[in-house]
Design an enzyme around this catalytic site. Structure first.
Site, PDB file in Angstrom:
ATOM      1  N   ASP A 368      96.369  53.983  64.791  1.00  0.00           N
ATOM      2  CA  ASP A 368      95.134  54.682  65.162  1.00  0.00           C
ATOM      3  C   ASP A 368      93.962  53.713  65.392  1.00  0.00           C
ATOM      4  OD1 ASP A 368      93.239  56.596  65.482  1.00  0.00           O
ATOM      5  OD2 ASP A 368      93.547  57.572  63.544  1.00  0.00           O
ATOM      6  N   GLY A 530     101.660  61.762  57.667  1.00  0.00           N
ATOM      7  CA  GLY A 530     102.835  61.509  56.843  1.00  0.00           C
ATOM      8  C   GLY A 530     103.888  62.552  57.188  1.00  0.00           C
ATOM      9  N   ASP A 535     111.071  68.133  60.069  1.00  0.00           N
ATOM     10  CA  ASP A 535     111.972  69.265  60.255  1.00  0.00           C
ATOM     11  C   ASP A 535     112.945  68.983  61.387  1.00  0.00           C
ATOM     12  OD1 ASP A 535     110.837  70.263  62.849  1.00  0.00           O
ATOM     13  OD2 ASP A 535     109.044  70.479  61.604  1.00  0.00           O
ATOM     14  N   GLU A 615     106.305  34.825  48.806  1.00  0.00           N
ATOM     15  CA  GLU A 615     106.453  36.253  49.141  1.00  0.00           C
ATOM     16  C   GLU A 615     106.969  36.412  50.573  1.00  0.00           C
ATOM     17  OE1 GLU A 615     103.148  38.716  46.576  1.00  0.00           O
ATOM     18  OE2 GLU A 615     102.387  37.323  48.091  1.00  0.00           O
TER      19      GLU A 615
END
Ligand code: DGJ
Length: 746
Positions: A368, A530, A535, A615
């Site tokens: 966004d 989110g 579905d 990391e």
């Protein structure tokens, strides 16, 4: 043939490998449901006694003959309103002169090869040419109403699909007030319901309850399937566990407001109706016109919840999702949302891209904020042209530079929405849903476009098509950040406003269908703040959905577990984010975050520039591991190793390859204990006769106080299944473990 008609008994039976489903044409033509359960041959009509239970009406023709034959007690294939059945109605029509209801009687049926399709709605297809269709025509002559009951039978998948096509066969208009996709009567049994509720950033929390007398509605009225409830539930025997017992799943292939209604009646019989949310729904049918309901997927199994989930997983991957990515490797992506939110420019994005490349990921997603004048969430939705202030030079050079690094490029859009502060809204205020004379509700400062209008859905298609033609885009994240309110369309006549919510979903599907067909090479990921629209309707077009805005791995254990009762791991968008987590503030180890995200479509959602070199080194290793494991995760069978209500200090799951020659055991300690009990697990899904060795043993961030973990070279599958494994004691904050087992000859 998996569909059998017995003319003498007037039964129609649908057989799958493990289940049978039967209906019978009753003496007056009502279509009775006689059985759905474990595969068995026979006529099951005798299971249902003709018992007068008192106050249950009898059809006029049978008066004086019996008081026991009542639509109020007999199980039925599609219950009608105002027909003497006081339980949940599946169909209700109203004539122009006010006659209301549906009393349906058999007219004819047809059995044919292949799978029926639905008009304008997603539905399972028939990739292997194995499906058969049963069409049963029922009619209410008095109302001029016809209902075609459609059944798709997938024998090897143990799956039955259902839908209803309602037609006005009369000469005057009809109004539909309810049109469920299916009705399922379960006259016997002691059923629990397992359903998936939640809220934003906490979707699909599994909840299992014994069914009470009365009605229970799992539903959405939000215009989207919603964060709060999911159009999927499981009915299971009170004693059913993950690995044993009867379980029956019902899933709607629908992304709008829905209702899964359950009723346990006076005789303890259970009825389920599933379909479009009837509240506010109303559909006009002119003479000759038809209405198709969304599809419902039904699956019955007797081997517990894991096996039921696996059947849905295979079906969704193979028979529902048409995307070429459904069963293909997906790129490992890095999304800039949690790294930058709205605060980025060209240099920041290019810096991220360099980091992404260096870490070994495949795809950079620009989320966004790249368009219009969008610097926060208050403006510009609808203005799908680049924000030149942020991205100097525009999108094309940015994409070119990203691609020059050897990366793919992905873009975020939210095409169903419009900001009041946008050029689009100023030009077309009537394109937003709003009631004349009333200010509309705002949510995230935005309004919803009226997708029931052809000019709006055509604009939406052309706009997205334009973006995909103009720019070299490999992936689209399709977001939708609010629910539908102010349901009124400036383009529909008064008598058709009740059609708006469903027409809106049809408009959305129309664009998704055209776009995914026109750009099959683009990977689409669904998202709705989110997991607000997780579905099977979305999954028919898009192979993956961003599962939740909560990226905390410990919260994700429950969210992803809940999602995977019905939906395959390959559909679950899951990312590694920063620690402390932005939603919960929790600190978790980097490798535990990755282990949880690997139970899904894997990616990152952080700023690698803020990570230390060790990391980054771990992330390189994670990405390499995911590539090795991704086919197993995508195509394997998932086994939950814990029961939902276990008192447990860990979550564990296992994935087994379809050939049973490989398996991945993953475990996260959620609550380290002093003087902990030994952690013992029995594995699942392996071949008892085979031998397995540990190909890779990874213990992440655990302090192992008792030293080395001694393991044999190999085990028999039987030993792992029946005796199990005792795991080392793992201490620390959320340590995790992954074992990769492979079949061996030794
Ligand atoms: C909600 C999504 O779930 C997030 O991942 C992000 O894309 C934001 N919307 C952007 O507004």
């Amino acid at each position: 043939m998996s569909i059998v008609y017995d003319a003498a008994a007037r039964t129609l039976t649908l057989h799958t490998r493990e289940s049978s489903y039967q209906m019978q044409i009753g003496p007056l033509g009502h279509l009775l449901h006689t059985y759905y359960g474990r595969r068995a041959e026979g006529n099951f009509r005798s299971l249902h006694l003709l018992k007068d239970v008192g106050f249950s009406p009898v059809p006029h023709e049978l008066d004086g003959e019996t008081r026991g034959w009542s639509l109020d007690t007999l199980p039925q294939e599609l219950s009608g309103a105002n027909s003497g059945d006081f339980r949940l109605a599946s169909l209700c029509a109203v004539t122009a002169d006010g006659r209301r209801g549906a009393e349906l009687r058999y007219v004819r049926h047809e059995i044919r090869r292949g799978k029926y399709a639905l008009r304008g709605l997603p539905a399972a297809f028939d990739p292997d040419g194995e499906a058969e269709t049963l069409s049963v025509i029922l009619a209410d002559e008095a109302l001029g109403l016809e209902a075609e009951l459609l059944y798709g039978v997938y024998e090897s998948r143990d799956l039955i699909t259902r839908a209803v096509r309602v037609t006005n066969r009369g000469s005057a208009p009809l109004r539909l007030e309810k049109a469920a996709s299916c009705c399922l009567d379960l006259p016997f049994g002691d059923w629990d319901v397992l359903h998936f509720h939640g809220r934003h950033a906490m979707e699909r929390q599994p909840e299992r309850l014994p069914l009470p007398h009365g009605e229970l509605r799992i539903a959405s009225r939000r215009g989207e399937s919603s964060h709060q409830h999911n159009p999927f539930l499981i009915l299971c025997d009170r004693h059913t566990t993950e690995d044993a017992g009867d379980a029956l799943g019902v899933m709607l292939v629908y992304s709008g407001s829905f209702e899964l209604a359950l009723e346990k009646d006076q005789m303890d019989a259970v009825r389920l109706t599933a379909g479009i949310q009837p509240e506010g729904f109303c559909w006009q049918l002119r003479p000759g016109e038809s209405f198709d309901t969304p599809e419902a997927l039904l699956c019955f199994g007797h081997e517990g919840l894991n096996a039921l989930s696996q059947r849905f997983h295979r079906f969704l991957r193979q028979d529902l999702c048409r995307s070429r990515f459904s069963r293909a490797p997906r790129p490992v992506l890095l999304n800039n949302w949690e790294a930058t939110y709205f605060d980025f420019d060209r240099e920041k994005i290019l810096a991220l891209a360099r980091e992404v490349k260096d870490l070994g990921a495949d795809l950079l997603v620009l989320d966004d904020g790249w368009f219009g004048r969008r610097n926060d969430d208050r403006s510009s939705l609808g203005d799908w042209f680049v924000n030149e202030e942020k991205l100097r030079g525009g999108l094309a050079p940015l994409i070119r530079d990203v691609k020059a690094m050897g990366l793919q490029f992905g873009l975020w859009v939210e095409p169903e929405m419009v900001s009041e502060d946008s050029q689009l809204f100023r030009a077309h205020p009537d394109w937003a849903l709003r009631l004349p004379g009333r200010q509309p509700m705002l949510s995230r400062s935005q309004l919803v476009l009226d997708l029931s209008r052809p000019d709006v859905y055509d604009w939406m298609f052309e706009t997205l098509k334009g973006l995909l033609e103009r720019y070299d885009i490999d992936y689209i994240k399709w977001d939708c950040n609010r629910s539908l309110t102010d349901l009124y369309s400036a383009a529909l006549p008064a008598g058709r406003q009740g059609e708006l919510a469903h027409r809106w979903v049809l408009g959305l599907y129309r664009v998704m269908e055209r776009l995914t067909k026109a750009f099959p090479q683009v990977l689409f990921e669904g998202c709705a703040g989110g997991g607000g629209r997780f579905d099977a309707g979305i999954l028919a077009y898009f192979p993956q959905i961003w599962c939740s805005d909560d990226t905390d791995p410990i919260e994700r254990l429950t969210i992803q577990r809940g999602s995977c009762y019905g939906y395959p791991l390959s559909t679950v968008g899951a990312h590694v984010s920063a620690s402390p987590n932005h939603q919960t503030g929790r600190h978790t180890p980097l490798d535990t975050r990755a282990l949880v995200a690997m139970a899904g479509g894997f990616g990152y959602e952080l700023d690698p520039g803020k990570l230390s070199e060790p990391e980054k080194q771990r992330i390189r290793r994670q990405i390499a591991r995911f590539r090795e494991l991704s086919e197993l995760v995508r195509e394997g069978d998932l086994f939950r190793l814990t029961e939902l209500d276990d008192e447990k200090d860990y979550e564990a799951w296992q994935i087994v390859s379809p050939e049973r020659d490989e398996s991945l055991l993953s475990l996260v300690v959620t609550r380290p204990r002093a003087n902990a009990k030994p952690l013992h697990l029995r594995l699942k899904g392996l071949d008892p006769a085979a031998r397995y060795r540990i190909a890779e043993r990874e213990i992440f961030d655990a302090f192992l106080p008792e030293g080395e973990w001694e393991l044999p070279e190999s085990w028999s599958g039987a030993a792992l299944l029946y005796a199990g494994l005792t795991l080392p004691r793992m201490m620390g904050d959320y340590p995790s473990l992954r074992l990769h087992l492979k079949k061996t000859e030794e």
